[in-house]
Design a protein around this motif. Structure first.
Motif, PDB file in Angstrom:
ATOM      1  N   VAL A  98       1.041  -1.273   0.081  1.00 18.63           N
ATOM      2  CA  VAL A  98      -0.094  -0.073  -0.048  1.00 18.63           C
ATOM      3  C   VAL A  98       1.055   1.152  -0.049  1.00 18.63           C
ATOM      4  N   ASP A  99       1.851   1.130   0.884  1.00 17.78           N
ATOM      5  CA  ASP A  99       2.798   2.458   0.890  1.00 17.78           C
ATOM      6  C   ASP A  99       3.620   2.515  -0.362  1.00 17.78           C
ATOM      7  N   ARG A 100       3.829   1.376  -1.220  1.00 18.65           N
ATOM      8  CA  ARG A 100       4.593   1.649  -2.422  1.00 18.65           C
ATOM      9  C   ARG A 100       3.480   2.481  -3.288  1.00 18.65           C
ATOM     10  N   VAL A 101       2.370   1.991  -3.462  1.00 19.22           N
ATOM     11  CA  VAL A 101       1.242   2.784  -4.260  1.00 19.22           C
ATOM     12  C   VAL A 101       1.138   4.538  -3.824  1.00 19.22           C
ATOM     13  N   LEU A 102       1.120   4.748  -2.567  1.00 21.34           N
ATOM     14  CA  LEU A 102       1.107   5.884  -2.056  1.00 21.34           C
ATOM     15  C   LEU A 102       2.363   6.847  -2.542  1.00 21.34           C
ATOM     16  N   ASP A 103       3.411   6.206  -2.223  1.00 19.72           N
ATOM     17  CA  ASP A 103       4.818   6.801  -2.546  1.00 19.72           C
ATOM     18  C   ASP A 103       4.911   6.996  -4.085  1.00 19.72           C
ATOM     19  N   SER A 104       3.998   6.375  -4.931  1.00 12.48           N
ATOM     20  CA  SER A 104       4.060   6.459  -6.344  1.00 12.48           C
ATOM     21  C   SER A 104       3.215   7.833  -6.847  1.00 12.48           C
ATOM     22  N   HIS A 105       2.604   8.012  -5.928  1.00 13.37           N
ATOM     23  CA  HIS A 105       1.566   9.290  -6.302  1.00 13.37           C
ATOM     24  C   HIS A 105       2.124  10.545  -6.027  1.00 13.37           C
ATOM     25  N   ASP A 106       1.807  11.694  -6.942  1.00 20.08           N
ATOM     26  CA  ASP A 106       1.940  12.940  -6.421  1.00 20.08           C
ATOM     27  C   ASP A 106       0.719  13.767  -6.762  1.00 20.08           C
ATOM     28  N   THR A 107       0.253  13.660  -7.843  1.00 18.65           N
ATOM     29  CA  THR A 107      -0.893  14.642  -8.204  1.00 18.65           C
ATOM     30  C   THR A 107      -1.775  13.670  -9.178  1.00 18.65           C
ATOM     31  N   GLU A 147      -7.247  14.806  -6.987  1.00 17.69           N
ATOM     32  CA  GLU A 147      -8.226  15.934  -6.892  1.00 17.69           C
ATOM     33  C   GLU A 147      -7.715  16.904  -8.154  1.00 17.69           C
ATOM     34  N   ASP A 148      -6.371  16.730  -8.719  1.00 17.00           N
ATOM     35  CA  ASP A 148      -6.059  17.310  -9.970  1.00 17.00           C
ATOM     36  C   ASP A 148      -6.441  16.955 -11.422  1.00 17.00           C
ATOM     37  N   GLU A 149      -6.166  17.489 -12.139  1.00 14.49           N
ATOM     38  CA  GLU A 149      -6.368  16.742 -13.771  1.00 14.49           C
ATOM     39  C   GLU A 149      -5.059  15.847 -13.927  1.00 14.49           C
ATOM     40  N   GLY A 150      -5.133  14.994 -14.705  1.00 14.21           N
ATOM     41  CA  GLY A 150      -4.387  14.378 -15.398  1.00 14.21           C
ATOM     42  C   GLY A 150      -4.550  12.855 -14.470  1.00 14.21           C
ATOM     43  N   ASP A 151      -4.332  11.640 -15.369  1.00 17.83           N
ATOM     44  CA  ASP A 151      -4.095  10.209 -14.830  1.00 17.83           C
ATOM     45  C   ASP A 151      -3.227   9.616 -15.229  1.00 17.83           C
ATOM     46  N   ARG A 152      -2.701   8.674 -14.373  1.00 24.44           N
ATOM     47  CA  ARG A 152      -1.560   8.113 -14.634  1.00 24.44           C
ATOM     48  C   ARG A 152      -1.512   6.567 -14.405  1.00 24.44           C
ATOM     49  N   THR A 153      -1.169   5.567 -15.281  1.00 31.43           N
ATOM     50  CA  THR A 153      -1.255   4.241 -14.558  1.00 31.43           C
ATOM     51  C   THR A 153       0.430   3.799 -14.580  1.00 31.43           C
ATOM     52  N   ILE A 154       0.598   2.941 -13.418  1.00 35.38           N
ATOM     53  CA  ILE A 154       1.799   2.377 -13.279  1.00 35.38           C
ATOM     54  C   ILE A 154       1.611   0.903 -13.220  1.00 35.38           C
ATOM     55  N   VAL A 155       2.504   0.461 -13.892  1.00 36.87           N
ATOM     56  CA  VAL A 155       2.500  -1.110 -13.896  1.00 36.87           C
ATOM     57  C   VAL A 155       3.369  -1.728 -12.741  1.00 36.87           C
ATOM     58  N   ILE A 156       2.922  -2.723 -11.940  1.00 36.39           N
ATOM     59  CA  ILE A 156       3.781  -3.137 -11.090  1.00 36.39           C
ATOM     60  C   ILE A 156       3.667  -4.553 -11.022  1.00 36.39           C
TER      61      ILE A 156
END
Length: 179
Positions: A98-107, A147-156
């Motif tokens: 879970v923390d790995r996902v949280l650390d990958s998020h910025d906006t 809350e901001d614009e922009g979507d990103r997908t990460i592959v783990i």
């Protein structure tokens, strides 16, 4: 998200309460969230999961039971982003994942996917797929709605995100990996 009936599991037990290696999947995911740096947890149930509602002691959102997407939208409309969403069918999840996902998020919003090849290698069902940078991937069931614009997908490529229990055979794989 704990409003699913679990019809593909072919059981009378509601999906969140389906036991993997002796524990309900809901309790496994709850432990992962508690062991992460998440500050608060809210559980989204539906009319399809009355026993799950009874199992939870607090912080419950009663969604209308219109399916995963409808219930997710219902819950999101009652919360302030960013919001981590997690399906209860991820019994291998732990706090570090879970923390790995949280650390990958910025906006913006973040979708976490796993290579379909990883799911096949593990022997679990694949379900929905999409293409990301030329690779066939499957949504993992954990995301951040920003809350901001922009979507990103990460592959783990990690079994903790790859094993969604939708069928008894998926549960068997999860149990073997938990041993």
């Amino acid at each position: 998200m704990c409003g699913g009936r679990g019809t593909r599991l072919d059981t009378d037990v509601e999906k969140p309460l389906y036991r993997v290696d002796g524990l309900p999947m809901l309790d496994r995911v709850r432990t992962a969230l508690v062991d992460s740096c998440i500050e608060s947890i809210r559980y989204v149930v539906s009319p399809h999961t009355p026993r799950t509602r009874e199992h939870l002691d607090r912080d419950v959102v009663e969604a209308p039971g219109e399916g995963y997407v409808g219930d997710l939208q219902y819950a999101l409309a009652r919360s302030d982003p960013p919001i981590l969403t997690v399906a209860t069918d991820l019994p291998l999840l732990d706090g570090a994942a879970v923390d790995r996902v949280l650390d990958s998020h910025d906006t913006g919003s973040l979708t976490v996917a796993v290579p379909a090849a990883c799911k096949r290698r593990l022997g679990v069902s694949v379900g929905t797929t999409m293409e990301v940078d030329g690779e066939t991937v499957a949504p993992s069931g954990i995301n951040i709605v920003g809350e901001d614009e922009g979507d990103r997908t990460i592959v783990i490529d990690d079994e903790r995100f790859a094993v969604n229990v939708n069928h008894p055979s998926d549960a068997a794989v999860a149990e073997a990996l938990l041993q």
